[in-house]
Motif scaffolding. Sequence first.
Motif, PDB file in Angstrom:
ATOM      1  N   GLY A  45      33.595  55.367 -33.572  1.00 22.52           N
ATOM      2  CA  GLY A  45      34.402  54.438 -32.794  1.00 22.52           C
ATOM      3  C   GLY A  45      33.778  53.071 -32.764  1.00 22.52           C
ATOM      4  O   GLY A  45      32.868  52.771 -33.537  1.00 22.52           O
ATOM      5  N   LEU A 128      30.622  53.652 -25.763  1.00 26.17           N
ATOM      6  CA  LEU A 128      31.960  53.804 -26.307  1.00 26.17           C
ATOM      7  C   LEU A 128      32.931  54.206 -25.207  1.00 26.17           C
ATOM      8  O   LEU A 128      32.518  54.721 -24.169  1.00 26.17           O
ATOM      9  N   HIS A 135      38.563  55.486 -31.541  1.00 26.02           N
ATOM     10  CA  HIS A 135      37.631  56.538 -31.125  1.00 26.02           C
ATOM     11  C   HIS A 135      38.033  57.891 -31.698  1.00 26.02           C
ATOM     12  O   HIS A 135      39.182  58.306 -31.623  1.00 26.02           O
TER      13      HIS A 135
END
Length: 181
Positions: A45, A128, A135
Amino acid sequence: MQRRPFLSFAAAAIPSYFVLPATAQDNQSSSYVLKIGDRAPLLNGKTMDQRKFSLADDKDHVRLVAFWATWCPTCRVEMPEFRRAHEKWMKNGFDLVTVSIDRRLDDVISYDKIVESTVPVTQRFAQLWRGGKDHQDEFGPVNTTPTAFLIGRKQRIVAIYKGRLTEANWTQIEREVSKKA
């Protein structure tokens, strides 16, 4: 008419983010699809600062992948411990990766702005957001926050921690970081 004890109702109403510290027994009897010894799952991601991230990079590092949320009081209390561990062990091949499970990106951004203005650069790590369009991960559902996976240098899951990390958990992580590839 049979009466049910009030206590069982009250216990069922306690939110899942109020959990006891993680234990080795919890890790072994985990209800997760993943288990200790499994190959490290996919995690790709963009970080909060828009850099590309892949767990498959830097395969000779020990990684602690922690799933958390801004609404989780245990997670917020534990973040300074995560930052200190990252700073202490990063020169030994330790990476901390946090994955927010918040529903709204704005909540994560607001938290990140506070951290950015108060935390030294040496304590920053990959962050993240699980809701990001780029993602991808194969860690499965996260039913307890925080939940962390310790990935060893051989790209295998060494431990799964549910709830706040204990002193024994940190000792285990330090031992893993100290091992040579």
